[in-house]
Design a protein around this motif. Structure first.
Motif, short mmCIF file in Angstrom:
data_model
loop_
_atom_site.label_atom_id
_atom_site.label_comp_id
_atom_site.label_asym_id
_atom_site.label_seq_id
_atom_site.Cartn_x
_atom_site.Cartn_y
_atom_site.Cartn_z
N GLU A 59 14.92 9.80 8.47
CA GLU A 59 15.79 9.98 7.31
C GLU A 59 14.99 9.83 6.02
N ILE A 60 15.56 10.33 4.94
CA ILE A 60 14.92 10.19 3.63
C ILE A 60 14.81 8.72 3.26
N SER A 61 15.82 7.93 3.63
CA SER A 61 15.82 6.51 3.30
C SER A 61 14.66 5.77 3.97
N THR A 62 14.34 6.13 5.20
CA THR A 62 13.22 5.45 5.89
C THR A 62 11.88 5.92 5.34
N ALA A 63 11.81 7.19 4.94
CA ALA A 63 10.57 7.68 4.30
C ALA A 63 10.36 7.00 2.96
N LYS A 64 11.44 6.72 2.25
CA LYS A 64 11.33 6.04 0.96
C LYS A 64 10.76 4.64 1.11
N ARG A 65 11.10 3.96 2.20
CA ARG A 65 10.56 2.61 2.42
C ARG A 65 9.04 2.65 2.57
N ILE A 66 8.55 3.66 3.27
CA ILE A 66 7.09 3.85 3.39
C ILE A 66 6.49 4.17 2.03
N MET A 67 7.16 5.03 1.30
CA MET A 67 6.68 5.44 -0.02
C MET A 67 6.58 4.25 -0.97
N PHE A 68 7.64 3.44 -1.03
CA PHE A 68 7.63 2.29 -1.94
C PHE A 68 6.62 1.23 -1.51
N THR A 69 6.43 1.08 -0.19
CA THR A 69 5.40 0.17 0.30
C THR A 69 4.02 0.63 -0.17
N SER A 70 3.79 1.93 -0.14
CA SER A 70 2.50 2.46 -0.57
C SER A 70 2.26 2.23 -2.06
N PHE A 71 3.32 2.29 -2.86
CA PHE A 71 3.18 2.04 -4.30
C PHE A 71 2.64 0.63 -4.55
N ALA A 72 3.11 -0.33 -3.77
CA ALA A 72 2.71 -1.73 -3.98
C ALA A 72 1.40 -2.07 -3.28
N TYR A 73 1.15 -1.47 -2.12
CA TYR A 73 0.02 -1.86 -1.29
C TYR A 73 -1.32 -1.75 -2.00
N LEU A 74 -1.59 -0.59 -2.59
CA LEU A 74 -2.93 -0.34 -3.13
C LEU A 74 -3.29 -1.26 -4.30
N PRO A 75 -2.48 -1.33 -5.37
CA PRO A 75 -2.88 -2.22 -6.48
C PRO A 75 -2.95 -3.68 -6.08
N ILE A 76 -2.05 -4.13 -5.21
CA ILE A 76 -2.06 -5.54 -4.80
C ILE A 76 -3.33 -5.85 -4.01
N THR A 77 -3.65 -5.03 -3.02
CA THR A 77 -4.83 -5.31 -2.19
C THR A 77 -6.12 -5.16 -3.00
N GLN A 78 -6.15 -4.24 -3.95
CA GLN A 78 -7.35 -4.09 -4.77
C GLN A 78 -7.57 -5.32 -5.64
N LEU A 79 -6.50 -5.84 -6.23
CA LEU A 79 -6.61 -7.04 -7.04
C LEU A 79 -7.05 -8.24 -6.19
N VAL A 80 -6.46 -8.37 -5.02
CA VAL A 80 -6.80 -9.49 -4.14
C VAL A 80 -8.26 -9.37 -3.68
N LEU A 81 -8.72 -8.17 -3.38
CA LEU A 81 -10.12 -7.99 -2.97
C LEU A 81 -11.07 -8.39 -4.10
N LEU A 82 -10.70 -8.06 -5.33
CA LEU A 82 -11.53 -8.46 -6.47
C LEU A 82 -11.66 -9.98 -6.54
N LEU A 83 -10.54 -10.68 -6.32
CA LEU A 83 -10.55 -12.14 -6.39
C LEU A 83 -11.21 -12.78 -5.17
N ASP A 84 -11.20 -12.06 -4.04
CA ASP A 84 -11.71 -12.61 -2.78
C ASP A 84 -13.02 -11.92 -2.36
N PHE A 85 -13.67 -11.27 -3.32
CA PHE A 85 -14.89 -10.51 -3.03
C PHE A 85 -16.07 -11.45 -2.82
N LYS A 86 -16.89 -11.14 -1.82
CA LYS A 86 -18.07 -11.96 -1.51
C LYS A 86 -19.32 -11.09 -1.66
N PRO A 87 -20.08 -11.29 -2.75
CA PRO A 87 -21.30 -10.47 -2.96
C PRO A 87 -22.31 -10.67 -1.85
N PHE A 88 -23.10 -9.62 -1.61
CA PHE A 88 -24.16 -9.73 -0.58
C PHE A 88 -25.33 -10.52 -1.12
#
Length: 301
Positions: free
Chosen positions: A272-301
């Motif tokens: 359904e469109i409603s279930t596709a929207k849940r994936i879509m909205f999850t994708s909107f949040a996933y990338l910026p949140i994980t990128q910010l967290v990786l910056l804070l949790d980054f371990k240089p070589f």
């Protein structure tokens, strides 16, 4: 003036452009953290150059698709299909942004500038024409869509030419880290864009766009959306596997990936469109949140 600013924002697809710039700027800070020195002036240059280059690519895209944009509700109010801006005006703006943005990035880092030129070409002149012909367009479009982390990461390294100034940096830092950042954003785009394509399928059909995996809202497309969502689970472990991501990032990424997968299962069942929207909205949040967290949790070589 107010109308021009509004039309300019629509020409460059402001929200999309800002998302791209955010991705590149976070990767710049990760690259700078790797070196141990953040040059904020260079970060500002990257932000400006990235905005101009992305705006140019989106402008060329809208010039090419102006007649098709007239057919879709979501795009018919853009300045070109609505007749508020001529093709010539849009072309001048896009060419200026493309040249200016590339010059800024090339002067910042040669490799970053080179990748930005490739990104404009691939997005505007390969991906855009393919959208009406083959569903493989999403795979092609995922490449320029995943290049901003590479541009941002390399822009953090001072370099006047290809390969210069990297001798003192470990191979992992200049090869593995940026490629993993690219991979995360590359794989993220499939559940993101296919979910959008499912939601907007009727509108896309009016312009003849074929963006779903099978070109239809069928079981095959639903399966591909689910598989692409589930793939985010192993992808999220890549930074830890290669030694530059910590447990905090891995846990946050896993939570997001499990949400992707759960909603992918629900969509596979209901389609359904409603279930596709849940994936879509999850994708909107996933990338910026994980990128910010990786910056804070980054371990240089």
């Amino acid at each position: 003036m107010k109308e021009f600013i509004s039309d300019f924002n629509k020409l460059v697809k402001l929200r999309l452009t800002l998302t791209v710039v955010f991705s590149a700027s976070i990767s710049f800070l990760i690259g700078a953290t790797q070196q141990g020195d953040i040059i904020w002036f260079n970060w500002a240059l990257l932000t400006v150059g990235g905005f101009l280059v992305t705006g140019a690519a989106n402008g060329f895209n809208e010039i090419i698709e102006k007649d098709l944009d007239k057919l879709m509700e979501r795009t018919m109010d853009r300045p070109l299909p609505a007749g508020r801006m001529t093709t010539g005006q849009a072309l001048v703006l896009s060419v200026f942004m493309g040249i200016a943005g590339t010059l800024v990035l090339v002067n910042l880092n040669f490799i970053a500038g080179l990748i930005s030129v490739f990104s404009i070409f691939l997005y505007a002149f390969v991906y855009t024409p393919l959208k009406q012909k083959l569903p493989i367009a999403v795979w092609v479009g995922a490449i320029p869509g995943a290049l901003p982390p590479l541009i941002g990461y390399y822009a953090a390294f001072e370099s006047s030419g290809f390969g210069l100034a990297y001798a003192a940096v470990s191979e992992k830092a200049v090869v593995i880290t940026p490629l993993v950042l690219f991979a995360i954003q590359f794989f993220w785009q499939f559940p993101h864009f296919w979910a959008i394509a499912w939601v907007a399928d009727d509108d896309y059909k009016r312009a003849g766009f074929r963006l779903l995996p099978t070109t239809r809202k069928d079981k095959g497309s639903a399966w591909m959306i689910f598989i692409s969502a589930a793939l985010m689970i192993p992808v999220g472990f890549l930074p830890m596997y290669f030694g530059f991501g910590g447990w905090i990032f891995t846990i946050v990424s896993l939570i997001g990936a499990l949400m992707f997968t759960w909603y992918g299962i629900q969509h596979l069942k209901k389609m359904e469109i409603s279930t596709a929207k849940r994936i879509m909205f999850t994708s909107f949040a996933y990338l910026p949140i994980t990128q910010l967290v990786l910056l804070l949790d980054f371990k240089p070589f």
